[in-house]
Design a protein around this motif. Sequence first.
Motif, PDB file in Angstrom:
ATOM      1  N   GLY A  95      43.245   8.572  80.341  1.00 56.94           N
ATOM      2  CA  GLY A  95      42.051   9.109  80.991  1.00 56.94           C
ATOM      3  C   GLY A  95      41.774  10.567  80.695  1.00 56.94           C
ATOM      4  O   GLY A  95      40.673  11.060  80.979  1.00 56.94           O
ATOM      5  N   SER A  96      42.720  11.284  80.137  1.00 61.48           N
ATOM      6  CA  SER A  96      42.493  12.691  79.805  1.00 61.48           C
ATOM      7  C   SER A  96      41.608  12.796  78.556  1.00 61.48           C
ATOM      8  O   SER A  96      41.483  11.839  77.781  1.00 61.48           O
ATOM      9  CB  SER A  96      43.819  13.416  79.592  1.00 61.48           C
ATOM     10  OG  SER A  96      44.512  12.882  78.478  1.00 61.48           O
ATOM     11  N   THR A  97      40.977  13.942  78.414  1.00 58.21           N
ATOM     12  CA  THR A  97      40.078  14.126  77.272  1.00 58.21           C
ATOM     13  C   THR A  97      40.522  15.306  76.418  1.00 58.21           C
ATOM     14  O   THR A  97      41.173  16.231  76.896  1.00 58.21           O
ATOM     15  CB  THR A  97      38.620  14.368  77.732  1.00 58.21           C
ATOM     16  OG1 THR A  97      38.585  15.535  78.549  1.00 58.21           O
ATOM     17  CG2 THR A  97      38.082  13.171  78.500  1.00 58.21           C
ATOM     18  N   VAL A  98      40.145  15.228  75.156  1.00 58.63           N
ATOM     19  CA  VAL A  98      40.448  16.269  74.178  1.00 58.63           C
ATOM     20  C   VAL A  98      39.177  16.504  73.369  1.00 58.63           C
ATOM     21  O   VAL A  98      38.475  15.558  73.020  1.00 58.63           O
ATOM     22  CB  VAL A  98      41.590  15.828  73.225  1.00 58.63           C
ATOM     23  CG1 VAL A  98      41.854  16.886  72.171  1.00 58.63           C
ATOM     24  CG2 VAL A  98      42.842  15.503  73.999  1.00 58.63           C
ATOM     25  N   ARG A  99      38.903  17.769  73.084  1.00 65.04           N
ATOM     26  CA  ARG A  99      37.792  18.110  72.204  1.00 65.04           C
ATOM     27  C   ARG A  99      38.299  19.136  71.212  1.00 65.04           C
ATOM     28  O   ARG A  99      38.833  20.172  71.606  1.00 65.04           O
ATOM     29  CB  ARG A  99      36.624  18.660  73.021  1.00 65.04           C
ATOM     30  CG  ARG A  99      35.288  18.566  72.334  1.00 65.04           C
ATOM     31  CD  ARG A  99      34.138  18.778  73.317  1.00 65.04           C
ATOM     32  NE  ARG A  99      34.248  20.036  74.024  1.00 65.04           N
ATOM     33  CZ  ARG A  99      33.632  21.167  73.659  1.00 65.04           C
ATOM     34  NH1 ARG A  99      32.857  21.216  72.606  1.00 65.04           N
ATOM     35  NH2 ARG A  99      33.798  22.267  74.381  1.00 65.04           N
ATOM     36  N   MET A 100      38.177  18.803  69.905  1.00 65.33           N
ATOM     37  CA  MET A 100      38.660  19.695  68.857  1.00 65.33           C
ATOM     38  C   MET A 100      37.559  19.940  67.834  1.00 65.33           C
ATOM     39  O   MET A 100      36.859  19.014  67.439  1.00 65.33           O
ATOM     40  CB  MET A 100      39.868  19.085  68.139  1.00 65.33           C
ATOM     41  CG  MET A 100      41.064  18.886  69.032  1.00 65.33           C
ATOM     42  SD  MET A 100      42.493  18.324  68.110  1.00 65.33           S
ATOM     43  CE  MET A 100      43.401  19.836  68.024  1.00 65.33           C
ATOM     44  N   GLU A 101      37.446  21.181  67.421  1.00 60.64           N
ATOM     45  CA  GLU A 101      36.538  21.534  66.325  1.00 60.64           C
ATOM     46  C   GLU A 101      37.373  21.558  65.055  1.00 60.64           C
ATOM     47  O   GLU A 101      38.506  22.050  65.050  1.00 60.64           O
ATOM     48  CB  GLU A 101      35.901  22.897  66.576  1.00 60.64           C
ATOM     49  CG  GLU A 101      34.808  23.209  65.591  1.00 60.64           C
ATOM     50  CD  GLU A 101      33.970  24.403  66.025  1.00 60.64           C
ATOM     51  OE1 GLU A 101      33.151  24.846  65.215  1.00 60.64           O
ATOM     52  OE2 GLU A 101      34.134  24.903  67.159  1.00 60.64           O
ATOM     53  N   VAL A 102      36.813  21.014  63.979  1.00 61.97           N
ATOM     54  CA  VAL A 102      37.545  20.882  62.729  1.00 61.97           C
ATOM     55  C   VAL A 102      36.731  21.519  61.601  1.00 61.97           C
ATOM     56  O   VAL A 102      35.539  21.255  61.463  1.00 61.97           O
ATOM     57  CB  VAL A 102      37.828  19.399  62.401  1.00 61.97           C
ATOM     58  CG1 VAL A 102      38.607  19.270  61.102  1.00 61.97           C
ATOM     59  CG2 VAL A 102      38.582  18.732  63.551  1.00 61.97           C
ATOM     60  N   ASP A 125      38.940  21.872  74.229  1.00 59.10           N
ATOM     61  CA  ASP A 125      39.241  21.401  75.576  1.00 59.10           C
ATOM     62  C   ASP A 125      40.398  20.417  75.491  1.00 59.10           C
ATOM     63  O   ASP A 125      40.471  19.644  74.538  1.00 59.10           O
ATOM     64  CB  ASP A 125      38.051  20.645  76.193  1.00 59.10           C
ATOM     65  CG  ASP A 125      36.847  21.525  76.429  1.00 59.10           C
ATOM     66  OD1 ASP A 125      36.993  22.569  77.078  1.00 59.10           O
ATOM     67  OD2 ASP A 125      35.756  21.146  75.960  1.00 59.10           O
ATOM     68  N   GLY A 126      41.235  20.448  76.511  1.00 62.77           N
ATOM     69  CA  GLY A 126      42.329  19.480  76.567  1.00 62.77           C
ATOM     70  C   GLY A 126      43.624  20.138  76.978  1.00 62.77           C
ATOM     71  O   GLY A 126      43.724  21.363  77.084  1.00 62.77           O
ATOM     72  N   ASP A 127      44.607  19.312  77.199  1.00 63.71           N
ATOM     73  CA  ASP A 127      45.928  19.772  77.585  1.00 63.71           C
ATOM     74  C   ASP A 127      46.579  20.474  76.394  1.00 63.71           C
ATOM     75  O   ASP A 127      46.503  19.975  75.273  1.00 63.71           O
ATOM     76  CB  ASP A 127      46.756  18.550  77.999  1.00 63.71           C
ATOM     77  CG  ASP A 127      48.081  18.939  78.620  1.00 63.71           C
ATOM     78  OD1 ASP A 127      48.890  19.606  77.928  1.00 63.71           O
ATOM     79  OD2 ASP A 127      48.312  18.571  79.779  1.00 63.71           O
ATOM     80  N   PRO A 128      47.220  21.606  76.596  1.00 62.02           N
ATOM     81  CA  PRO A 128      47.895  22.291  75.494  1.00 62.02           C
ATOM     82  C   PRO A 128      48.875  21.386  74.735  1.00 62.02           C
ATOM     83  O   PRO A 128      49.114  21.571  73.549  1.00 62.02           O
ATOM     84  CB  PRO A 128      48.618  23.460  76.172  1.00 62.02           C
ATOM     85  CG  PRO A 128      47.822  23.726  77.399  1.00 62.02           C
ATOM     86  CD  PRO A 128      47.305  22.380  77.847  1.00 62.02           C
ATOM     87  N   ALA A 129      49.414  20.375  75.409  1.00 62.89           N
ATOM     88  CA  ALA A 129      50.332  19.449  74.739  1.00 62.89           C
ATOM     89  C   ALA A 129      49.624  18.618  73.663  1.00 62.89           C
ATOM     90  O   ALA A 129      50.277  18.059  72.785  1.00 62.89           O
ATOM     91  CB  ALA A 129      50.972  18.524  75.767  1.00 62.89           C
ATOM     92  N   ASP A 130      48.293  18.553  73.736  1.00 63.95           N
ATOM     93  CA  ASP A 130      47.528  17.792  72.733  1.00 63.95           C
ATOM     94  C   ASP A 130      47.129  18.649  71.546  1.00 63.95           C
ATOM     95  O   ASP A 130      46.413  18.181  70.656  1.00 63.95           O
ATOM     96  CB  ASP A 130      46.268  17.190  73.379  1.00 63.95           C
ATOM     97  CG  ASP A 130      46.613  16.068  74.333  1.00 63.95           C
ATOM     98  OD1 ASP A 130      47.600  15.353  74.065  1.00 63.95           O
ATOM     99  OD2 ASP A 130      45.880  15.902  75.326  1.00 63.95           O
ATOM    100  N   ARG A 131      47.580  19.871  71.481  1.00 64.55           N
ATOM    101  CA  ARG A 131      47.219  20.776  70.389  1.00 64.55           C
ATOM    102  C   ARG A 131      47.532  20.181  69.031  1.00 64.55           C
ATOM    103  O   ARG A 131      46.813  20.389  68.070  1.00 64.55           O
ATOM    104  CB  ARG A 131      47.936  22.126  70.569  1.00 64.55           C
ATOM    105  CG  ARG A 131      47.771  23.100  69.431  1.00 64.55           C
ATOM    106  CD  ARG A 131      46.301  23.536  69.296  1.00 64.55           C
ATOM    107  NE  ARG A 131      46.076  24.257  68.072  1.00 64.55           N
ATOM    108  CZ  ARG A 131      45.588  23.734  66.949  1.00 64.55           C
ATOM    109  NH1 ARG A 131      45.262  22.472  66.885  1.00 64.55           N
ATOM    110  NH2 ARG A 131      45.393  24.471  65.888  1.00 64.55           N
ATOM    111  N   ASN A 132      48.602  19.401  68.922  1.00 65.18           N
ATOM    112  CA  ASN A 132      49.002  18.838  67.624  1.00 65.18           C
ATOM    113  C   ASN A 132      48.426  17.434  67.391  1.00 65.18           C
ATOM    114  O   ASN A 132      48.857  16.745  66.480  1.00 65.18           O
ATOM    115  CB  ASN A 132      50.533  18.778  67.508  1.00 65.18           C
ATOM    116  CG  ASN A 132      51.136  17.713  68.414  1.00 65.18           C
ATOM    117  OD1 ASN A 132      50.503  17.255  69.367  1.00 65.18           O
ATOM    118  ND2 ASN A 132      52.360  17.323  68.122  1.00 65.18           N
ATOM    119  N   LEU A 133      47.451  17.022  68.181  1.00 66.47           N
ATOM    120  CA  LEU A 133      46.890  15.681  68.047  1.00 66.47           C
ATOM    121  C   LEU A 133      46.334  15.436  66.651  1.00 66.47           C
ATOM    122  O   LEU A 133      46.367  14.325  66.153  1.00 66.47           O
ATOM    123  CB  LEU A 133      45.792  15.476  69.099  1.00 66.47           C
ATOM    124  CG  LEU A 133      45.505  14.044  69.501  1.00 66.47           C
ATOM    125  CD1 LEU A 133      46.747  13.359  70.046  1.00 66.47           C
ATOM    126  CD2 LEU A 133      44.390  14.007  70.545  1.00 66.47           C
TER     127      LEU A 133
END
Length: 137
Positions: A95-102, A125-133
């Motif tokens: 249910g958590s969300t992540v938004r990354m610019e590439v 946006d997102g949990d710092p743990a998702d930084r390496n997604l």
Amino acid sequence: MSSSTHAPARTDIATALGELLFSPESDLHEVADRHFAPGYRQRTDGAWADRAGFLEHIAHLRTVVAEGSVEVHEELTDGTLYADRHTVRATKKDGSTVRMEVYLFGEFAPDGRFLRIEETTLMLDGDPADRNLGSAR
């Protein structure tokens, strides 16, 4: 009589990622074959992966991501070269969300599939743990 030659249809990042990440019912290897050449290589945030490593990454993401979208802000091709800036929005299965610019630079194979992509990701946006997604396996 003249014969016309047509350039092969080229893939693009929104189509490729949409089919790879957000169509989990599709066969991963069939989708990859449509968009990525056999010798495909990718560098994400400095780490290189060959095609097998890239597919391992996508297979992992398919177990984590429930749905999402790719929004291309800018896109440019010059001969066999490709560049774009896009945002990936993903809702994970928890249910958590992540938004990354590439920021992406790539190269097409003669048949229009991606041969190489080099990209840098920026977590919006997102949990710092998702930084390496962008490169998780």
